[in-house]
Design a protein around this motif. Structure first.
Motif, PDB file in Angstrom:
ATOM      1  N   HIS A 145       3.567   1.960   3.234  1.00 44.73           N
ATOM      2  CA  HIS A 145       4.595   2.994   3.209  1.00 44.73           C
ATOM      3  C   HIS A 145       3.958   4.373   3.317  1.00 44.73           C
ATOM      4  O   HIS A 145       2.935   4.650   2.696  1.00 44.73           O
ATOM      5  CB  HIS A 145       5.418   2.912   1.918  1.00 44.73           C
ATOM      6  CG  HIS A 145       6.480   3.961   1.817  1.00 44.73           C
ATOM      7  ND1 HIS A 145       6.546   4.864   0.783  1.00 44.73           N
ATOM      8  CD2 HIS A 145       7.506   4.272   2.653  1.00 44.73           C
ATOM      9  CE1 HIS A 145       7.574   5.669   0.968  1.00 44.73           C
ATOM     10  NE2 HIS A 145       8.180   5.337   2.093  1.00 44.73           N
ATOM     11  N   SER A 146       4.553   5.226   4.143  1.00 44.75           N
ATOM     12  CA  SER A 146       4.174   6.628   4.242  1.00 44.75           C
ATOM     13  C   SER A 146       2.683   6.786   4.558  1.00 44.75           C
ATOM     14  O   SER A 146       2.187   6.249   5.538  1.00 44.75           O
ATOM     15  CB  SER A 146       4.559   7.341   2.940  1.00 44.75           C
ATOM     16  OG  SER A 146       4.480   8.733   3.074  1.00 44.75           O
ATOM     17  N   GLY A 188      -2.265  13.735  -5.176  1.00 46.89           N
ATOM     18  CA  GLY A 188      -2.048  15.104  -4.706  1.00 46.89           C
ATOM     19  C   GLY A 188      -3.108  16.090  -5.133  1.00 46.89           C
ATOM     20  O   GLY A 188      -2.867  17.286  -5.185  1.00 46.89           O
ATOM     21  N   GLY A 189      -4.288  15.589  -5.502  1.00 45.26           N
ATOM     22  CA  GLY A 189      -5.375  16.504  -5.836  1.00 45.26           C
ATOM     23  C   GLY A 189      -5.289  17.102  -7.221  1.00 45.26           C
ATOM     24  O   GLY A 189      -5.925  18.107  -7.519  1.00 45.26           O
ATOM     25  N   GLY A 190      -4.482  16.495  -8.109  1.00 43.08           N
ATOM     26  CA  GLY A 190      -4.423  16.953  -9.491  1.00 43.08           C
ATOM     27  C   GLY A 190      -3.665  18.254  -9.623  1.00 43.08           C
ATOM     28  O   GLY A 190      -2.452  18.313  -9.424  1.00 43.08           O
ATOM     29  N   VAL A 194       0.864  -1.177   0.000  1.00 40.48           N
ATOM     30  CA  VAL A 194       0.000   0.000   0.000  1.00 40.48           C
ATOM     31  C   VAL A 194       0.900   1.227   0.000  1.00 40.48           C
ATOM     32  O   VAL A 194       1.640   1.461   0.957  1.00 40.48           O
ATOM     33  CB  VAL A 194      -0.936   0.019   1.222  1.00 40.48           C
ATOM     34  CG1 VAL A 194      -1.885   1.220   1.137  1.00 40.48           C
ATOM     35  CG2 VAL A 194      -1.737  -1.281   1.318  1.00 40.48           C
ATOM     36  N   HIS A 195       0.843   2.001  -1.068  1.00 42.85           N
ATOM     37  CA  HIS A 195       1.760   3.132  -1.251  1.00 42.85           C
ATOM     38  C   HIS A 195       1.280   4.379  -0.524  1.00 42.85           C
ATOM     39  O   HIS A 195       0.214   4.395   0.103  1.00 42.85           O
ATOM     40  CB  HIS A 195       1.925   3.425  -2.747  1.00 42.85           C
ATOM     41  CG  HIS A 195       0.635   3.812  -3.426  1.00 42.85           C
ATOM     42  ND1 HIS A 195       0.100   5.078  -3.351  1.00 42.85           N
ATOM     43  CD2 HIS A 195      -0.237   3.087  -4.178  1.00 42.85           C
ATOM     44  CE1 HIS A 195      -1.031   5.122  -4.028  1.00 42.85           C
ATOM     45  NE2 HIS A 195      -1.266   3.919  -4.538  1.00 42.85           N
ATOM     46  N   GLY A 196       2.075   5.424  -0.645  1.00 38.59           N
ATOM     47  CA  GLY A 196       1.798   6.650   0.075  1.00 38.59           C
ATOM     48  C   GLY A 196       1.309   7.797  -0.779  1.00 38.59           C
ATOM     49  O   GLY A 196       0.759   7.613  -1.872  1.00 38.59           O
ATOM     50  N   TYR A 197       1.559   8.988  -0.292  1.00 39.11           N
ATOM     51  CA  TYR A 197       1.067  10.260  -0.840  1.00 39.11           C
ATOM     52  C   TYR A 197       1.651  10.562  -2.217  1.00 39.11           C
ATOM     53  O   TYR A 197       2.820  10.287  -2.507  1.00 39.11           O
ATOM     54  CB  TYR A 197       1.441  11.354   0.172  1.00 39.11           C
ATOM     55  CG  TYR A 197       1.521  12.775  -0.329  1.00 39.11           C
ATOM     56  CD1 TYR A 197       0.386  13.435  -0.780  1.00 39.11           C
ATOM     57  CD2 TYR A 197       2.728  13.464  -0.295  1.00 39.11           C
ATOM     58  CE1 TYR A 197       0.452  14.752  -1.206  1.00 39.11           C
ATOM     59  CE2 TYR A 197       2.816  14.778  -0.706  1.00 39.11           C
ATOM     60  CZ  TYR A 197       1.665  15.422  -1.178  1.00 39.11           C
ATOM     61  OH  TYR A 197       1.739  16.724  -1.590  1.00 39.11           O
TER      62      TYR A 197
END
Length: 375
Positions: free
Chosen positions: A228-229, A144-146, A110-113
């Motif tokens: 992560h993160s 990141g919200g585009g 599961v990745h982060g931001y």
């Protein structure tokens, strides 16, 4: 699924997502928002390298009766073929078969931001090469919200992570169900071999010994989870739902690396995680990304779990401090890249961790902070 290819490659990777799937080619089919059917909607996509890019193939939604019967026969599954079965069954059978025949563990990631699908696949590929595991990424709409950036972008991804908590629960629930189904089938096959040899039950001790030996040799598949993160923030919120699968005994190891979630009161949710081996929390005090994360939303943001060596008080967690380890420096993704390429001991720690083994026996324990340290 739009223009997704329906041809599956032998050299592939499965990716699970709650992102919207659009018309397009390659990775352009993955959108930056949740599925229009809701953030809990999951899709399994098979991706494979195509030149310097990726091709994406739809995993069939509903399987034919003939295909279900084929899978039941091949993998000795205890299933009712008259019921509806879906592509996730094929994915599970293929992953389990690959892991058993190649003697590999499966690592769910599961990745982060602020990670698009290309970033996720690049990381997954590197993990597979570094640690000889089969990686199955779960990718949520962390973009990141585009068009927005900075603090607004970060907060947008936190909102998407909270919204995806139900999807991660469904994901873990499916892992648990299929792992139990396929493990049960493997053990039933072993039991039938033992019964055939000791059919009169005249020597129960010998039968039990043979069963244990065959189970050991059968390489029962180990499954582990890497968050992560901000992926840890998603995991945390999945545990806050009334019906969650993430607190059940599913994984051998759960690895919480560079966790972008509050250190304060983390024991409340970490202690609800159940594992066969360990819950690992890996910390780098000099993690530049987490330092930046802490100040983005201003005073509301507290010390992050992944860079803070105080209040390490979860009863079921093993804390590992890698701050002083060679080549870690201010890195945020120190389980890959130059950190592990330059530090073989660090790489060895993650190799054991991601393959379902315990690692703390090789580390120095600092009792004053309840933490193991790699130096």
């Amino acid at each position: 699924m739009g223009d997704l290819s329906t041809q599956h490659s032998g050299d592939n990777m499965y990716l699970i997502t709650n992102r919207v799937i659009k018309k397009g080619k390659g990775l352009s089919v993955f959108g930056k928002t949740p599925s229009p059917f809701g953030p809990n909607e999951l899709r399994a996509i098979e991706v494979s390298k195509k030149g310097t890019g990726w091709s994406a193939a739809s995993v069939d939604d509903k399987l034919s009766v003939e295909e279900v019967e084929r899978l039941k026969s091949k993998y000795h599954l205890n299933i009712d073929t008259s019921k509806d079965w879906y592509g996730s069954l094929t994915v599970a059978c293929n992953l389990f078969d690959q892991a058993r025949t190649q003697g590999k563990s499966i690592l769910f990631f599961v990745h982060g931001y602020n990670n698009d699908v290309g970033d996720v696949l690049k990381t997954a590929e590197e993990i597979e090469k570094l640690y000889n595991v089969i990686v199955v990424p779960f990718t949520w709409p962390a973009n990141g919200g585009g068009a927005i950036s900075g603090t607004a972008s970060y907060l947008s991804d936190k909102s998407d992570a909270r919204a995806s908590s139900g999807a991660i629960n469904r994901f873990v629930g499916k892992i648990s169900y299929y792992h139990a189904l396929l493990t049960e089938a493997a053990l039933a096959e072993i039991r039938s071999k033992v019964d055939a040899k000791y059919h009169d039950n005249a020597n129960p001790m010998a039968a039990a010994s043979l069963y244990s030996e065959l189970v050991s040799k059968s390489c029962v598949v180990k499954i582990n989870l890497l968050c992560h993160s901000m992926g840890n923030y998603l995991l945390k919120h999945s545990l806050m739902t009334s019906d969650n699968a993430t607190s059940e005994l599913v994984f051998d190891n759960i690895c919480l690396v560079a966790a972008d979630t509050n250190n304060e009161n983390h024991a409340h949710w970490v202690q609800s995680l159940d594992v066969r081996k360990r819950v690992y929390i890996v910390i780098n005090e000099d993690d530049s990304a987490l330092k930046a994360s802490r100040i983005k939303p201003g005073k509301q943001q507290q010390a992050r779990l992944g860079h803070y060596l105080k209040k390490l008080n979860s009863d079921n967690a093993v804390y590992i401090d890698v701050t002083e380890a060679e080549a870690v420096d201010s890195e945020h993704s120190y389980f890959k890249g130059s950190s592990v390429n330059k530090n073989t001991k660090l790489k060895g720690i993650f190799n054991q961790m991601f393959n379902g083994e315990s690692v703390e026996k090789d580390l120095e324990y600092i009792s004053s902070i309840n933490c193991y340290r790699l130096i």
